[in-house]
Design a protein around this motif. Structure first.
Motif, short mmCIF file in Angstrom:
data_model
loop_
_atom_site.label_atom_id
_atom_site.label_comp_id
_atom_site.label_asym_id
_atom_site.label_seq_id
_atom_site.Cartn_x
_atom_site.Cartn_y
_atom_site.Cartn_z
N CYS A 154 -6.59 -9.56 5.85
CA CYS A 154 -6.08 -8.20 5.80
C CYS A 154 -6.28 -7.63 4.39
O CYS A 154 -6.18 -8.37 3.40
N TYR A 155 -6.55 -6.35 4.30
CA TYR A 155 -6.65 -5.63 3.03
C TYR A 155 -7.70 -6.23 2.08
O TYR A 155 -7.67 -5.99 0.87
N ALA A 174 -11.74 -6.15 6.24
CA ALA A 174 -11.01 -4.88 6.29
C ALA A 174 -11.24 -4.13 4.99
O ALA A 174 -11.74 -4.69 4.01
N HIS A 178 -6.08 -1.47 5.20
CA HIS A 178 -5.81 -1.81 6.60
C HIS A 178 -5.77 -3.32 6.81
O HIS A 178 -6.46 -4.08 6.12
N PRO A 179 -4.98 -3.76 7.79
CA PRO A 179 -4.99 -5.18 8.17
C PRO A 179 -6.16 -5.49 9.07
O PRO A 179 -6.80 -4.59 9.64
N SER A 180 -6.46 -6.77 9.18
CA SER A 180 -7.40 -7.25 10.20
C SER A 180 -6.58 -8.08 11.19
O SER A 180 -5.38 -8.28 11.00
N PHE A 181 -7.22 -8.62 12.23
CA PHE A 181 -6.44 -9.17 13.34
C PHE A 181 -6.98 -10.52 13.82
O PHE A 181 -8.09 -10.92 13.47
N THR A 190 -10.59 -15.69 13.71
CA THR A 190 -9.98 -14.36 13.66
C THR A 190 -10.94 -13.39 14.35
O THR A 190 -12.07 -13.74 14.69
N GLU A 222 -10.82 -3.82 18.76
CA GLU A 222 -9.58 -3.25 18.24
C GLU A 222 -9.14 -2.04 19.07
O GLU A 222 -7.95 -1.91 19.40
N GLU A 228 -5.14 -0.22 15.24
CA GLU A 228 -5.79 0.70 14.32
C GLU A 228 -6.98 -0.01 13.69
O GLU A 228 -6.85 -1.16 13.23
N SER A 230 -9.74 -1.81 11.49
CA SER A 230 -9.61 -2.50 10.21
C SER A 230 -10.65 -2.06 9.19
O SER A 230 -10.48 -2.28 7.99
N HIS A 231 -11.74 -1.47 9.66
CA HIS A 231 -12.80 -0.96 8.80
C HIS A 231 -13.41 -2.04 7.89
O HIS A 231 -13.26 -1.99 6.65
#
Length: 257
Positions: A154-155, A174, A178-181, A190, A222, A228, A230-231
């Motif tokens: 994340c971030y 990301a 933004h977070p990732s998932f 992941t 996503e 949202e 993660s970009h």
């Protein structure tokens, strides 16, 4: 002039040219083959097994695609482990000493939870943060020119301003906001790791194409699951990315520590 006579007249100059240029072509080919790719992959967050799995799987795929020489994997578990800030610095230095700093390529993979401060490092009772400034200093001390850094967290875009330049390609799961998932304990990958390493990098011939393919896969997943975006980001590396042309998948030897 008869054809046979013409061939006999040309044969000597052709042989001379071959003897003149063959060593040059051989030297150029040898120089390309001499470029070594060293892979260092750390799973930094020990409380969830996905980071151990991702660090190991990613290292195997990268080494297979890009002809990795030494492959070093370290990870943490719930009881401890050797993937700390200190051991990362020591490992990078140790591997750099075995490399040609001007021509070889250092491929660093980091996977963990992340925040706007950096990456979480958890090994048993040890808890610390790998900050962008720390990682920038570590890489600078290696004196290795060509570097690829891939961060699954994340971030993770917070690392780009400190790391990315013409000689350092940075790919993150990301952006900085933004977070990732997909950080589940028993998962193998992941979302980013599955899309980039396990899917795109197995098929694409270079890192740019793999990134673009993975970014599309991640966005679709996503949106489908109501997250949202993660970009994921890719920055720098204008000089190093062309040096990495993927080879057919093989089975590399991985050193787990």
């Amino acid at each position: 002039m008869r054809f046979g006579f013409l061939v006999s007249r040309l044969r000597v100059p052709i042989i001379v040219l071959s003897l003149t240029f063959a060593p040059l072509f051989a030297a150029a080919h040898a120089a390309d083959n001499a470029r070594k790719v060293t892979v260092v992959s750390f799973g930094l967050f020990g409380d969830q097994g996905v980071f151990r799995s991702e660090a190991t799987g990613a290292a195997q795929i990268v080494a297979s695609r890009f002809g990795g020489g030494p492959v070093v994997v370290r990870f943490n578990t719930k009881t401890g482990g050797g993937a700390t800030v200190e051991t990362l610095a020591a490992t990078l230095q140790a591997e750099a000493k075995k490399m040609n700093g001007e021509s070889d390529i250092l491929f660093l993979i980091l996977t963990s939870h992340g925040s706007r401060d950096g990456l979480a490092v958890v090994a048993g009772r040890l808890a610390e943060t790998l900050k962008p400034s720390h990682l920038s200093e570590m890489l600078a001390r290696t004196e290795v020119r060509n570097k690829v850094v891939i961060i699954s967290a994340c971030y993770s875009g917070v690392f780009i301003p400190r790391l990315a330049d013409a000689d350092t390609l940075v790919i993150t799961a990301a952006d900085a906001n933004h977070p990732s998932f997909g950080c589940e304990d028993k998962a193998k990958w992941t979302y980013f790791g599955d899309a980039f390493f396990n899917a795109a990098l197995r098929r694409a011939n270079n890192l740019k194409d793999a990134f673009l393919m993975a970014r599309s896969l991640i966005l679709r997943r996503e949106l489908r699951e109501g997250f949202e975006p993660s970009h994921p980001q890719m920055a720098g590396g204008g000089k190093v990315e062309p040096l990495l042309v993927a080879h057919p998948l093989g089975i590399p030897g991985v050193v787990e520590k």
